[in-house]
Scaffold this motif. Structure first.
Motif, PDB file in Angstrom:
ATOM      1  N   ALA A 355       0.583  -1.715   0.017  1.00 53.50           N
ATOM      2  CA  ALA A 355       0.177   0.322  -0.011  1.00 53.50           C
ATOM      3  C   ALA A 355       1.008   1.599   0.454  1.00 53.50           C
ATOM      4  CB  ALA A 355      -1.011   0.420   1.132  1.00 53.50           C
ATOM      5  N   SER A 356       1.990   0.999   1.075  1.00 56.75           N
ATOM      6  CA  SER A 356       2.467   2.311   0.630  1.00 56.75           C
ATOM      7  C   SER A 356       3.448   2.613  -0.080  1.00 56.75           C
ATOM      8  CB  SER A 356       3.724   2.591   1.865  1.00 56.75           C
ATOM      9  OG  SER A 356       3.308   2.253   3.411  1.00 56.75           O
ATOM     10  N   THR A 357       4.163   0.821  -1.170  1.00 50.90           N
ATOM     11  CA  THR A 357       4.942   1.259  -2.602  1.00 50.90           C
ATOM     12  C   THR A 357       3.907   2.460  -3.353  1.00 50.90           C
ATOM     13  OG1 THR A 357       6.628  -0.074  -2.133  1.00 50.90           O
ATOM     14  CG2 THR A 357       5.772   0.199  -4.147  1.00 50.90           C
ATOM     15  N   THR A 358       2.275   1.694  -3.332  1.00 51.15           N
ATOM     16  CA  THR A 358       1.808   2.170  -4.613  1.00 51.15           C
ATOM     17  C   THR A 358       1.427   3.599  -4.130  1.00 51.15           C
ATOM     18  OG1 THR A 358       0.611   0.237  -4.065  1.00 51.15           O
ATOM     19  CG2 THR A 358      -1.220   1.856  -5.617  1.00 51.15           C
ATOM     20  N   ARG A 359       1.083   4.113  -3.278  1.00 48.66           N
ATOM     21  CA  ARG A 359       0.837   5.720  -2.480  1.00 48.66           C
ATOM     22  C   ARG A 359       2.169   6.347  -3.640  1.00 48.66           C
ATOM     23  NH1 ARG A 359      -1.421   3.688   2.380  1.00 48.66           N
ATOM     24  NH2 ARG A 359       0.257   3.925   3.062  1.00 48.66           N
ATOM     25  N   LEU A 360       3.049   5.513  -2.579  1.00 45.25           N
ATOM     26  CA  LEU A 360       4.354   6.612  -3.319  1.00 45.25           C
ATOM     27  C   LEU A 360       5.323   6.861  -5.050  1.00 45.25           C
ATOM     28  CD1 LEU A 360       7.544   8.576  -2.001  1.00 45.25           C
ATOM     29  CD2 LEU A 360       8.140   6.953  -2.250  1.00 45.25           C
TER      30      LEU A 360
END
Length: 596
Positions: A355-360
């Motif tokens: 999720a964090s990777t997708t947001r960034l």
């Protein structure tokens, strides 16, 4: 008035973008909206521009190609960003930072300022494994700040050290901003990593030098760890002996492998020594042989896995075995293995990391798409020519240009994130730097060091925000000593960052003054006079300017002397020994011809 607007569209457009950003609109949408708005205005006022505006409605058809072409969605270089982001977040969840800080803190604990040294050292290691500033600052803020406050560290110094050490992930490979800078400058990510390595190490050393000076000037601001806090005990001599044995094994393996492995023998020999000492430490700990001290065991067991991961990622890139994207993929797999080995890999951890990777990644792509819309219009109004003329006309030539650009980036870093600076400012600066003959890798590393200050600038530095989010806001009781600990104020965090911002500015000056720190990426210089070109021998041809071979032979049919093996072109070609045909009888011309 219309003529003035038409002929000064570029500076008006750039000033409008700055106003949009200062008002607080999202960067990606500010870029795209600014580009489309001024495209519409530019088409209308183009007849009054005297040829300085080259915009027409069909030019909008180029946007889909800009979005889906090699600059954005099909850009293989940008694929490294989600890999390195995922790797950093998984490593943060794996507890690697906690183990490193505890072990290195115990190692440096007996000396004054030992915890500060440990934070800087671990910050550099995390930078070389995670490449994510937020992960480093938050992890060290949660783990180290309470310990430093517990043992009487000055609050401003403790906050500044943690924030500054976290920002090392900005300049030490595999930094995300170096990937973006390489893409925007049109240079290799591997070259950018190789160029940034030495400046990153030098900056880490200057941080440690500052701590050393402060420990002498203000010894009470950073006391040594008390004896009861050193749970791993003594054993530095045992660690030194273990390292010497590992070095001897590495050298022996190198000498053994050199005849067969050539240039790779040193790396393979080093790997053999590291593996042997790591296995020995694990066996010693599990079987309780007590061949090493407890401190030596812990340092070896905790340090070697992240160092191995660094080699897996950066070593393969520098050796040319893997591209940055492939290195990031291997690093992600290595991070998952490390988390599984520590028993901290779960479905929730993977979900949070994804999720964090997708947001960034989405954040970066949206800014890049907005930047493509902005640049389409900006180039159409000849904004790149305006910027190039503005920058190349600065007094002082190359040095004046570098000083002026770094002042501009330093000021803009108060308000803009490093991604925003990389996508908005760098494409405008690169053509002028290239025209002045500045090496773009050196220029990119210089900008990377400068953009590092964007995380430390009060009051908008993101590293300061990250630390503020995990630092105590109210008094609390320490669980070890039982004493009440005062909170860390926002002012203390800001003032603690100021000395390290000054150090980063000094590092910018050192990079300008000593460009060879970066230029090492090119390897050793080659002296042209030592180059020896040899052409292969061609016996069937005579050297240029020399007389033909066998010049003393008699010429055939008055032509040039024949060379052995050379066909005589004065005669018709012969196709081998064909069977002889009977000679035809001569016709009798005294009789009339017969047609029967």
């Amino acid at each position: 008035m219309i003529e003035f607007i038409a002929q000064n569209m570029a500076p008006i457009m750039f000033a409008s973008l700055i106003i949009f950003l200062l008002i607080g609109y999202p960067v990606a949408f500010s870029l795209a909206a600014n580009g489309l708005l001024f495209f519409f205005i530019g088409v209308l006022v183009s007849p009054y521009s005297g040829g300085s505006i080259n915009l027409a409605w069909p030019l909008l058809h180029a946007l889909p190609d800009n979005f889906y072409g090699t600059r954005v969605m099909s850009n293989d270089t940008l694929l490294a960003i989600p890999f390195f982001t995922f790797m950093g977040i998984v490593l943060e969840r794996s507890g690697m930072a906690e183990d490193l800080l505890d072990t290195i803190g115990q190692l440096f604990g007996p000396i004054r300022g030992g915890l500060a040294y440990a934070v800087i050292f671990v910050g550099a290691l995390l930078a070389a494994t995670t490449g994510v500033v937020a992960a480093s600052v938050i992890a060290m803020g949660l783990i180290s700040l309470p310990i430093m406050l517990r043992y009487g560290y000055d609050r401003r110094l403790a906050a500044g050290v943690i924030a500054a050490s976290g920002t090392l992930a900005q300049i030490i490979p595999p930094s995300l901003v170096l990937i973006v800078l390489a893409d925007q400058l049109g240079r290799s990510v591997g070259d950018m990593y190789a160029g940034a390595l030495i400046p990153g190490i030098v900056l880490t050393g200057i941080y440690m030098l500052y701590i050393l000076i402060m420990s002498i000037v203000r010894p009470n601001a950073m006391p040594a760890l008390p004896l009861e806090a050193r749970t791993l005990g003594h054993g530095v001599l045992s660690l030194i002996v273990a390292l010497l044995i590992a070095g001897a094994i590495s050298y022996g393996a190198y000498r053994y492998l050199a005849p067969t492995q050539g240039d790779n023998a040193d790396i393979l020999g080093f790997a053999v020594g590291v593996i042997v000492i790591y296995v020995a430490a694990i066996v010693d700990q599990r079987l309780r042989l007590n061949l090493m001290s407890k401190l030596a065991q812990q340092v070896v067991i905790v340090l070697i896995p992240p160092l191995a991961l660094i080699f897996l990622v950066l070593g393969t890139i520098f050796l040319g075995i893997a591209t940055p994207t492939e290195g990031g993929a291997m690093g992600s797999v290595g991070a998952l293995i490390m988390a599984a080995a520590k028993g901290r890999l779960s479905l929730d951890v993977v979900k949070q990391a994804l999720a964090s990777t997708t947001r960034l990644s989405s954040f970066v792509l949206f800014i890049l798409i907005g930047a493509r819309v902005f640049s389409l219009t900006f180039y159409g109004v000849n904004g790149h020519i305006w910027v190039e003329h503005l920058l190349t006309s600065l007094p002082g030539g190359e040095t004046g240009f570098l000083i002026g650009v770094n002042i501009l980036v330093f000021v803009l870093a108060f308000f803009l994130d490093f991604f925003e600076l990389a996508f908005i400012i760098v494409p405008l600066l690169a053509p002028a730097a290239d025209k002045l003959g500045i090496d773009l890798i050196w220029f990119g590393v210089l900008l990377g060091v400068n953009m590092q200050t964007s995380f430390m600038h009060p009051p908008f530095g993101f590293a300061l925000f990250y630390l503020r989010s995990v630092a105590a806001r109210v008094p609390y009781l320490d669980r070890i000593t039982g004493k009440q600990i005062a909170p860390v104020t926002t002012g203390q965090i800001y003032w603690g960052a100021v000395p390290f911002v000054c150090i980063q500015v000094i590092m910018i000056g050192l990079t300008i003054a000593f460009p060879q720190m970066v230029m090492r990426y090119k390897g050793a210089a080659v002296e042209p006079s030592t180059i020896d070109l040899k052409l292969p021998d061609m016996p069937s041809l005579s050297p240029l300017g020399a007389p033909p071979a066998n010049s003393g032979a008699a010429p055939a049919n008055g032509g040039a002397p024949a060379t052995p093996g050379t066909p005589d072109l004065s005669q018709p070609p012969s196709f081998g020994d064909a069977p002889a045909k009977p000679a035809a009888p001569a016709p009798d011309l005294s009789q009339p011809p017969k047609f029967n």
